[in-house]
Design a protein around this motif. Structure first.
Motif, PDB file in Angstrom:
ATOM      1  N   VAL A 103       0.849  -1.183   0.000  1.00  0.00           N
ATOM      2  CA  VAL A 103       0.000   0.000   0.000  1.00  0.00           C
ATOM      3  C   VAL A 103       0.889   1.239   0.000  1.00  0.00           C
ATOM      4  N   SER A 104       0.359   2.305  -0.547  1.00  0.00           N
ATOM      5  CA  SER A 104       1.046   3.593  -0.533  1.00  0.00           C
ATOM      6  C   SER A 104       0.010   4.669  -0.280  1.00  0.00           C
ATOM      7  N   PHE A 105       0.484   5.869   0.018  1.00  0.00           N
ATOM      8  CA  PHE A 105      -0.413   6.982   0.274  1.00  0.00           C
ATOM      9  C   PHE A 105      -0.049   8.127  -0.655  1.00  0.00           C
ATOM     10  N   GLY A 106      -1.069   8.700  -1.273  1.00  0.00           N
ATOM     11  CA  GLY A 106      -0.860   9.845  -2.151  1.00  0.00           C
ATOM     12  C   GLY A 106      -2.184  10.387  -2.647  1.00  0.00           C
ATOM     13  N   ARG A 107      -2.167  11.666  -3.009  1.00  0.00           N
ATOM     14  CA  ARG A 107      -3.374  12.313  -3.539  1.00  0.00           C
ATOM     15  C   ARG A 107      -4.547  12.183  -2.571  1.00  0.00           C
ATOM     16  N   GLY A 108      -4.227  12.159  -1.266  1.00  0.00           N
ATOM     17  CA  GLY A 108      -5.262  12.158  -0.239  1.00  0.00           C
ATOM     18  C   GLY A 108      -5.906  10.820   0.037  1.00  0.00           C
ATOM     19  N   ALA A 109      -5.335   9.716  -0.453  1.00  0.00           N
ATOM     20  CA  ALA A 109      -5.989   8.416  -0.271  1.00  0.00           C
ATOM     21  C   ALA A 109      -4.954   7.299  -0.236  1.00  0.00           C
ATOM     22  N   ILE A 110      -5.366   6.164   0.325  1.00  0.00           N
ATOM     23  CA  ILE A 110      -4.572   4.942   0.258  1.00  0.00           C
ATOM     24  C   ILE A 110      -4.727   4.335  -1.138  1.00  0.00           C
ATOM     25  N   HIS A 111      -3.609   3.877  -1.688  1.00  0.00           N
ATOM     26  CA  HIS A 111      -3.613   3.150  -2.958  1.00  0.00           C
ATOM     27  C   HIS A 111      -3.028   1.757  -2.726  1.00  0.00           C
ATOM     28  N   VAL A 112      -3.596   0.770  -3.369  1.00  0.00           N
ATOM     29  CA  VAL A 112      -3.135  -0.612  -3.263  1.00  0.00           C
ATOM     30  C   VAL A 112      -2.447  -0.976  -4.568  1.00  0.00           C
ATOM     31  N   GLU A 113      -1.217  -1.495  -4.454  1.00  0.00           N
ATOM     32  CA  GLU A 113      -0.436  -1.822  -5.652  1.00  0.00           C
ATOM     33  C   GLU A 113      -0.846  -3.194  -6.182  1.00  0.00           C
ATOM     34  N   LEU A 114      -1.132  -3.241  -7.460  1.00  0.00           N
ATOM     35  CA  LEU A 114      -1.531  -4.476  -8.125  1.00  0.00           C
ATOM     36  C   LEU A 114      -0.541  -4.737  -9.247  1.00  0.00           C
ATOM     37  N   SER A 115       0.150  -5.869  -9.188  1.00  0.00           N
ATOM     38  CA  SER A 115       1.180  -6.186 -10.180  1.00  0.00           C
ATOM     39  C   SER A 115       0.770  -7.406 -10.989  1.00  0.00           C
ATOM     40  N   GLU A 116       1.038  -7.328 -12.289  1.00  0.00           N
ATOM     41  CA  GLU A 116       0.836  -8.465 -13.191  1.00  0.00           C
ATOM     42  C   GLU A 116       2.015  -8.487 -14.151  1.00  0.00           C
ATOM     43  N   GLY A 126     -11.534   4.509  -1.384  1.00  0.00           N
ATOM     44  CA  GLY A 126     -12.337   5.679  -1.057  1.00  0.00           C
ATOM     45  C   GLY A 126     -12.043   6.193   0.335  1.00  0.00           C
ATOM     46  N   ALA A 127     -12.748   7.253   0.727  1.00  0.00           N
ATOM     47  CA  ALA A 127     -12.476   7.917   2.002  1.00  0.00           C
ATOM     48  C   ALA A 127     -12.665   6.972   3.185  1.00  0.00           C
ATOM     49  N   ARG A 128     -13.735   6.181   3.163  1.00  0.00           N
ATOM     50  CA  ARG A 128     -14.005   5.299   4.303  1.00  0.00           C
ATOM     51  C   ARG A 128     -12.946   4.214   4.433  1.00  0.00           C
ATOM     52  N   ALA A 129     -12.610   3.554   3.320  1.00  0.00           N
ATOM     53  CA  ALA A 129     -11.612   2.492   3.370  1.00  0.00           C
ATOM     54  C   ALA A 129     -10.230   3.064   3.669  1.00  0.00           C
ATOM     55  N   THR A 130      -9.931   4.247   3.151  1.00  0.00           N
ATOM     56  CA  THR A 130      -8.661   4.894   3.463  1.00  0.00           C
ATOM     57  C   THR A 130      -8.532   5.113   4.957  1.00  0.00           C
ATOM     58  N   GLY A 285      -9.998  12.473   4.716  1.00  0.00           N
ATOM     59  CA  GLY A 285     -10.154  12.905   3.330  1.00  0.00           C
ATOM     60  C   GLY A 285     -11.247  13.909   3.094  1.00  0.00           C
ATOM     61  N   THR A 286     -12.027  14.233   4.129  1.00  0.00           N
ATOM     62  CA  THR A 286     -13.111  15.198   3.938  1.00  0.00           C
ATOM     63  C   THR A 286     -12.739  16.593   4.442  1.00  0.00           C
TER      64      THR A 286
END
Length: 642
Positions: A103-116, A126-130, A285-286
């Motif tokens: 996971v990483s944080f940026g642009r005000g939200a958590i992002h999950v890295e997906l590799s293929e 979204g805000a709640r899951a972040t 995030g709000t």
């Protein structure tokens, strides 16, 4: 280097790798299962603080083993081996967690890295899951904090955007977080200081500026996230070590309460009080302050480059200044702006019950929903609906809801770390206002920088309004206490109940005059509007005085007072949510309390009285807390707003 490990570990098949600040982290497949291999980036010697990158693998193995031996195994990885390769290269091997994603944080939200394969995507939450994932991060740091060891010992050198945290979804929909690194334990961090660090936790968000990769500090915590994380962390630790979770919750609340009274935490006192009262829900995030980057170092660098560029327009400094100026201007416009959420159901954020409801809506047979939900959580997250159906073909019924399901703005590897990762700006560029004091800035700021100055320097009026009335942190929104034992007193309080009775008689006389002149029908409602009613004392005393007069007035006026009481429609327009609660509690059904801004009453009155109002309007010292313009005077006597 990995080939040198084969004789000791068996054949290794190399998977995805990541270059961090301290180590290379490579996921490999072995006969015993997935491994995480950590190799130092450099073979350096200890510096002034006796720290070296070459020691990071050893520290990680020792620290994680210590936690596991103490029963604190919830978050850390199991160390498998600490090896030394040729050229004296230390290598640490850990059991890699299955099905977890960095996971990483940026642009005000958590992002999950997906590799293929060679490609990767960042899937936003979204805000709640972040907020949920951030609270779990805080919980992990609190879980490993030892307040009684060396003046307070905490995990340090945690790098959120280096893959230090990985996550997956459990079958119940909750987030399972793991720590892939435990590089250092820092002593001498007291409980209040540790909590302050957590409230102000930051990460470095990477951006490519010209040819350089630059980390820009960004805030990733707030009091709500921190306090929830403290409670979770202590409860998890108690659960895993055989302690009482109820006692852990009490300790967490005592810790937070003491923090609010400490020098480190007293500026967070209002958040502490709201959390302990159950009025600070987990959220992130709000708040515009949570969309903020620390640009001061870049602005200093830009100033030096542009200063050199003025003297040497063709220099390397001029070439480097142009992309840096474009970057700073774009990120400045993004600060404080909360992008509109994608319409639709945020699929990657759904909890189990929400997912089951969605599957029912997609006409998935009831007997298949539970197993299908398990499969969807096991292969989470998803880039889009096609990717989802490729991973879980049994969910094809979701195609019926294609127009309602959203996956957020997924970033491809080409977009990551670039300005393309930011959401588009509004077509009109957002709200604008004139530069409040061009006379002061005009001598040092060229016109091209006026827009940036507007964002950096609000008018005094805007600042005062925000300090008093901002719904999240303004004084009147949460902290105001009115009355003799409060922050200030008012005439309705000092002269209660007589003050309200005086206004009641004035309103009664107005109603009688309007009826007698034919401007108001005798059976028509008589609106009595109070703008900004404070704690509601004036309204309570006025309504009581009307009821008393309708009951006890002289016979000649009693009937008129009774008609007035029947027609009276008392309405309060109040901007502060906390004051509205107090007013409703005091007045009950005696008055209608609605949201309305006394600074601009026309909007609320037009909403409720589209044909105009014939009645009585009361305010008491309401303009006092309005934001005012600060008007400096020049030596020539001219004034301008600052």
């Amino acid at each position: 280097m990995l080939e040198e490990l084969d004789p000791r570990t068996g054949p290794l098949e190399m998977g995805e790798g990541r270059m961090g600040v301290f180590t290379w982290n490579v996921r490999c497949e072995s006969r015993a299962g997935p491994l995480l291999v950590q190799i130092p980036r450099v073979l350096d010697e200890p510096g002034r603080r006796r720290r070296a990158k070459r020691d990071v693998p050893r520290h990680g193995v020792e620290t994680m083993r210590d936690f596991i031996e103490r029963g604190l195994s919830r978050y850390v990885l199991e160390p498998k081996a600490l090896l030394t390769l040729s050229s004296d290269i230390p290598v640490a091997l850990f059991t890699a967690p299955a099905d977890h994603h960095p996971v990483s944080f940026g642009r005000g939200a958590i992002h999950v890295e997906l590799s293929e394969g060679p490609r990767s995507w960042l899937v936003p939450l979204g805000a709640r899951a972040t907020a949920e994932v951030l609270a779990e991060m805080i919980a992990a740091l609190v879980y490993h904090y030892d307040p009684d060891r060396d003046g307070g010992t905490a995990l340090a050198d945690v790098c959120v955007n280096d893959g230090d945290f990985v996550v997956k979804r459990r079958s119940d929909g909750s987030f399972a977080l793991r720590l892939t690194a435990a590089r250092r334990r820092e002593p001498g961090i007291g409980q209040h200081l540790f909590l302050l660090y957590l409230v102000q936790l930051m990460a470095y968000e990477d951006f490519t500026i010209g040819d350089d990769l630059t980390g820009v500090p960004v805030l990733l915590s707030n009091p709500a996230v921190t306090f929830e994380g403290v409670v979770r962390g202590l409860r998890y630790r108690a659960r895993d070590t055989g302690g009482s979770e109820e006692a852990a919750t009490r300790r967490a609340h005592e810790w937070i309460r003491d923090f609010g009274h400490s020098p480190e935490g007293r500026c967070y006192r209002s958040w502490v009080d709201r959390f302990l009262a159950g009025r600070l829900p987990l959220a992130f995030g709000t708040d515009p302050r949570e969309r903020w980057w620390h640009l001061a170092p870049l602005l200093n660098k830009l100033g030096m480059l542009e200063l050199r560029a003025r003297h040497e327009p063709e220099s390397d400094a001029a070439q480097r200044a142009r992309p840096l100026r474009a970057f700073v201007d774009r990120l400045s416009r993004e600060s404080g702006r909360i992008p509109e959420a994608d319409p639709g159901v945020p699929f990657n954020d759904l909890g189990r019950e929400e997912l089951l409801e969605l599957l029912a809506e997609a006409n998935v047979p009831e007997t298949e929903r539970a197993a299908l939900a398990d499969a969807l959580f096991a292969r989470w997250p998803y880039r889009n609906l096609d990717h989802l159906l490729a991973q879980v073909p049994g969910a094809r019924g979701l195609r019926r809801l294609k127009s309602r399901i959203a996956f957020g703005r997924v970033l491809s590897d080409a977009e990551q770390s670039t300005l393309k990762s930011l959401p588009p700006l509004p077509k009109d560029g957002g709200p604008r206002r004139p530069l409040a004091n061009p006379e002061m800035f005009g001598r040092v700021l060229p016109p091209s920088l006026h827009e940036a100055a507007l964002r950096a320097f609000p008018t005094f009026e805007a600042y005062m309004d925000a300090a008093l009335h901002d719904p999240t942190w303004g004084y009147y929104a949460h902290r105001v206490v009115i009355g003799r034992a409060g922050h200030f007193d008012t005439h309705p309080e000092s002269f209660s109940p007589r003050y309200g009775a005086w206004i009641a008689h004035a309103a009664f006389a107005t109603h009688r005059d309007l009826v007698q002149r034919g401007e108001l029908a005798e059976d028509a409602p008589f609106p009595l509007v109070e703008l900004g009613a404070g704690n509601g004392r004036l309204a309570r005393d006025l309504v009581d005085a009307v009821a008393r007069s309708a009951r006890d007035a002289a016979p000649a006026e009693r009937e008129a007072w009774q008609r007035f009481a029947e027609r009276l429609d008392y309405r309060i327009y109040e901007i502060s949510a906390s004051l509205r609660e107090k007013q409703r509690a005091l007045l009950g059904a005696a008055a209608r309390v609605v949201e309305g801004d006394a600074r601009a009453p026309g909007a609320a009155l037009a909403r409720d009285f589209p044909n105009g109002i014939t009645g009585f309007v009361a305010t008491n010292e309401v303009p006092d807390p309005f934001g005012v313009h600060k008007l400096p005077l020049t030596p020539t006597g001219n004034g301008f707003p600052a």
